[in-house]
Design an enzyme around this catalytic site. Structure first.
Site, PDB file in Angstrom:
ATOM      1  CB  CYS A  89      -0.943   0.004   1.199  1.00  0.00           C
ATOM      2  SG  CYS A  89      -2.054  -1.418   1.259  1.00  0.00           S
ATOM      3  CG  HIS A 113      -3.194   3.359   1.961  1.00  0.00           C
ATOM      4  ND1 HIS A 113      -3.833   2.917   0.817  1.00  0.00           N
ATOM      5  CD2 HIS A 113      -3.209   2.315   2.846  1.00  0.00           C
ATOM      6  CE1 HIS A 113      -4.213   1.660   0.999  1.00  0.00           C
ATOM      7  NE2 HIS A 113      -3.848   1.280   2.210  1.00  0.00           N
ATOM      8  CG  ASN A 115      -6.828  -0.855   1.308  1.00  0.00           C
ATOM      9  OD1 ASN A 115      -6.106  -0.482   0.388  1.00  0.00           O
ATOM     10  ND2 ASN A 115      -6.340  -1.356   2.425  1.00  0.00           N
TER      11      ASN A 115
END
Length: 325
Positions: A112, A252, A282
């Site tokens: 990520c 993020h 996500n």
């Protein structure tokens, strides 16, 4: 020579799956997902591959700034879900798809945080004089790694791609501060255990759950809150600016509770943050560039604006940048 963001682009698969849709196949509810994560829906790829999504995001970013593919010197794709394990690089497929005949291409794996790491690589290539225009892409098809029987993880992730064009600049624009870090002692906190060289699928009796994302949610949460709080302090200090001078913090998009907890510790109002996790969930390395594209297409970013990027995830990796547009 510094580098700055010229434009952004994104691709989201047309298939949109709401929390209510998931509640039809697993034991969960819209209220539970929203209250624990801030997620309301996610976009899931059907026939699209990672390279195809990355290609569409790249084309939009290039068209938005008027740079042709032949003007690119390098293409970097941050992804944990490449088209192929090992090789060829997904970036090479994108390079061919868009006709970037002069460009190099490589993939980067930092989960990520991958987009933040890839941005720093692109900045370094430009600052060193090796490149003038670098295409940086975050692209993920996480639905291919999700265990749809595990309600603790399958509700969290979505698919998509985002891209930015970095170009050389010789004024006060560009990267003002940057940090990249890793804590490998937490490598098993967010992991896909099978499929690599250590645990190859071929010729072994692999438990099905080892083929999918496994996460120690509490460890990841505590890590993320800690490192985001750290980045809120060190990046402005390195750049010699205050939080008030930052127009948007673009983190993020993992879990809204992580962002709220870190913001509260640092005393930063939530109005500073751009969040789109409610719509996209996500998307790992794609989440920051997808958010940048949202800001770009909505006309919320202007020359001279300062933004902060924040990445954190498996590895455990984290990092961020302050960039003047």
């Amino acid at each position: 020579m510094n580098a700055t963001i010229r434009s952004a682009g994104a691709y989201l698969p047309p298939k949109r799956v709401s929390n209510q849709d998931l509640a039809q196949i697993i034991d969960t509810s819209d209220e539970w997902i929203r209250s624990h994560t801030g997620i309301g829906s996610r976009h899931l790829a059907e026939s699209e591959t990672t390279s195809e999504m990355a290609t569409e995001a790249a084309r939009e970013a290039l068209s938005r700034c008027g740079i042709s593919a032949e003007e690119l010197d390098m293409i970097i794709v941050a992804t944990s879900t490449p088209d192929y394990i090992g090789f060829p690089a997904t970036a090479s497929i994108v390079q061919n798809n868009i006709g970037a005949l002069r460009s190099g291409a490589f993939d980067l794996a930092a989960a990520c945080t991958g987009f933040v790491y890839a941005m720093e690589c692109g900045r370094g290539l430009i600052s060193s004089g090796v490149a003038r225009n670098v295409l940086v892409i975050g692209a993920e098809k996480l639905s291919s790694l999700v265990n749809w029987k595990d309600r603790s993880t399958c509700v969290l992730f979505g698919d998509g791609a985002g891209a930015v064009v970095l170009s050389a600049c010789d004024d006060d624009r560009g990267f003002l501060a940057s940090r990249m870090r890793s804590d490998g002692s937490g490598a098993d906190a967010l992991i896909v255990r099978a499929g690599g060289i250590k645990n190859p699928i071929r010729g072994q009796n692999i438990p099905e759950e080892d083929l999918y994302i496994a996460m120690d949610g509490r460890r990841v949460y505590n890590f993320a809150v800690q490192v985001n709080t750290e980045l809120f302090e060190v990046l402005p200090a390195e750049a010699g600016i205050s939080i008030d001078e930052i127009k948007y913090i673009v983190p993020h998009q993992a879990n809204v509770r992580i962002i709220k907890a870190a913001a509260k510790r640092a005393g930063i109002p939530m109005e500073k943050f751009y969040l789109n996790i409610e719509e996209y969930a996500n998307t790992s390395a794609a989440s920051i560039p997808i958010a940048l594209n949202d800001l770009w297409k909505d006309g919320r970013l202007n020359p001279g604006d300062v933004i902060m990027t924040l990445g954190f995830g498996s590895g455990l990796t984290y990092g961020g940048q302050l960039i003047r547009l």
